[in-house]
Design a protein around this motif. Structure first.
Motif, short mmCIF file in Angstrom:
data_model
loop_
_atom_site.label_atom_id
_atom_site.label_comp_id
_atom_site.label_asym_id
_atom_site.label_seq_id
_atom_site.Cartn_x
_atom_site.Cartn_y
_atom_site.Cartn_z
N LEU A 1 -32.70 -29.22 -53.26
CA LEU A 1 -31.75 -28.11 -53.36
C LEU A 1 -31.55 -27.67 -54.81
N LEU A 2 -31.51 -28.63 -55.73
CA LEU A 2 -31.37 -28.28 -57.14
C LEU A 2 -32.59 -27.52 -57.64
N ASN A 3 -33.78 -27.97 -57.24
CA ASN A 3 -35.00 -27.24 -57.59
C ASN A 3 -34.99 -25.84 -57.01
N ASN A 4 -34.51 -25.71 -55.79
CA ASN A 4 -34.44 -24.41 -55.14
C ASN A 4 -33.54 -23.46 -55.92
N ILE A 5 -32.42 -23.97 -56.41
CA ILE A 5 -31.52 -23.16 -57.22
C ILE A 5 -32.22 -22.69 -58.49
#
Length: 207
Positions: A35-39
């Motif tokens: 999720l952090l990478n997606n952000i």
């Protein structure tokens, strides 16, 4: 240390502590980094990453501010892409017992703030932000907004867009005003809007 005017943007994963304490580590160790990478990879307006803070990304941008419409569209993109990634993670980990809880626990809130003098200090391969307004941006995460998923815009930032027609930009909901006391810094006024209407129930839960 150079002190520059800068936009601060903090997409923060709500429910992080509950998720880490209740969900099997094998699953949580896949979900949160994804999720952090997606952000980070959803950034389309030239924001720079200062730090990854466990459950949040600290973005900044010096120089000319983006148009308010473009900035809010970016926040909407962070949110909708976040839920697309949650749906993908739920499907790809459906064999794991706790996968159904991913959209029930996790959400996203976004803090937007503007500082007239923010220190940008090189440390390793990144630039660390320093100054009073960096503290304010993080303190604004500890607000009394009555829902978990929102955009919060400080008055310091919104005042930079005094000539913008805000009703057209926030057409999906009501932009509300509030304030909070920040220790040693006094009252800080901000505006907020619920993000939840941007994602329907089917997008949040695949059951």
């Amino acid at each position: 240390m150079n002190a520059l005017p800068a936009l601060i943007c903090i997409p923060d994963i709500s429910g992080f502590t509950q998720f880490m304490s209740q969900i099997d580590f094998e699953l949580s160790s896949k979900v949160i980094p994804s999720l952090l990478n997606n952000i980070i990879y959803s950034n389309e307006i030239g924001l720079k990453v200062s730090e990854i803070e466990g459950d949040a990304v600290l973005f900044y941008r010096t120089g000319e501010l983006p148009d308010l419409k473009d900035l809010i569209e970016q926040c909407k993109l962070f949110y909708t892409e976040f839920y697309k990634q949650i749906s993908l993670l739920q499907r790809s980990n459906a064999h794991m017992r706790d996968s159904a809880k991913i959209p029930d626990i996790l959400g996203l809130k976004i803090i937007l703030h503007f500082g007239k003098q923010i220190g940008v200090v090189p440390i390793g391969k990144r630039f660390k932000l320093m100054g009073e307004d960096v503290i304010v941006a993080h303190r604004l995460l500890k607000n009394n907004i009555p829902f978990d998923e929102y955009i919060l815009i400080s008055s310091d930032l919104l005042s930079q867009y005094s000539n913008t027609t805000k009703d057209e930009i926030f057409e999906w909901g009501n932009l509300k005003r509030s304030q909070m006391d920040v220790e040693h810094m006094g009252a800080k006024e901000f505006y907020y809007i619920n993000l939840l209407p941007l994602v329907d129930d089917e997008d949040k839960n695949l059951e």
